[in-house]
Design a protein around this motif. Structure first.
Motif, PDB file in Angstrom:
ATOM      1  N   ASN A  15       8.525  -2.210  -1.926  1.00 24.24           N
ATOM      2  CA  ASN A  15       8.976  -1.143  -2.816  1.00 24.24           C
ATOM      3  C   ASN A  15       8.391   0.187  -2.345  1.00 24.24           C
ATOM      4  O   ASN A  15       7.182   0.403  -2.382  1.00 24.24           O
ATOM      5  CB  ASN A  15       8.541  -1.444  -4.254  1.00 24.24           C
ATOM      6  N   GLU A  16       9.254   1.107  -1.904  1.00 24.12           N
ATOM      7  CA  GLU A  16       8.805   2.389  -1.372  1.00 24.12           C
ATOM      8  C   GLU A  16       8.208   3.294  -2.440  1.00 24.12           C
ATOM      9  O   GLU A  16       7.426   4.182  -2.131  1.00 24.12           O
ATOM     10  CB  GLU A  16       9.963   3.103  -0.680  1.00 24.12           C
ATOM     11  N   SER A  35       1.808   7.199  -2.343  1.00 19.41           N
ATOM     12  CA  SER A  35       2.856   7.685  -3.237  1.00 19.41           C
ATOM     13  C   SER A  35       2.260   8.152  -4.557  1.00 19.41           C
ATOM     14  O   SER A  35       1.241   7.647  -5.010  1.00 19.41           O
ATOM     15  CB  SER A  35       3.860   6.583  -3.537  1.00 19.41           C
ATOM     16  N   ALA A  72       4.368   2.574  -2.464  1.00 18.13           N
ATOM     17  CA  ALA A  72       3.677   2.485  -1.181  1.00 18.13           C
ATOM     18  C   ALA A  72       2.380   3.296  -1.256  1.00 18.13           C
ATOM     19  O   ALA A  72       2.314   4.299  -1.982  1.00 18.13           O
ATOM     20  CB  ALA A  72       4.569   3.021  -0.065  1.00 18.13           C
TER      21      ALA A  72
END
Length: 68
Positions: free
Chosen positions: A56-57, A63, A60
């Motif tokens: 899941n970006e 973030s 990351a």
């Protein structure tokens, strides 16, 4: 003592100052280690056991997320 490892030095000898500022939070059912910055959190490490959470970006490391 000699350690032969490919792991970064920070993983073997963690900085205690960083650990003090880090909180374990729950974001949409995912456990994360994060640092509070104003009204947001900066993700430091994903503490989930689900492999899909690491893809899941949005969560990351590095973030910014909001708990609202």
């Amino acid at each position: 003592m000699i350690l032969y490892t490919m792991m970064p030095r920070e993983y073997i000898f963690p900085n205690p100052m960083i650990e003090e500022e880090t909180e374990l939070i729950d974001w949409q059912g995912v456990s994360l280690y994060a640092q509070r910055q104003d009204h947001q959190y900066r993700v430091i490490r994903v503490a989930s056991t689900n492999p899909n959470d690491f893809l899941n970006e949005k969560i990351a490391p590095g973030s910014l997320i909001s708990l609202r």
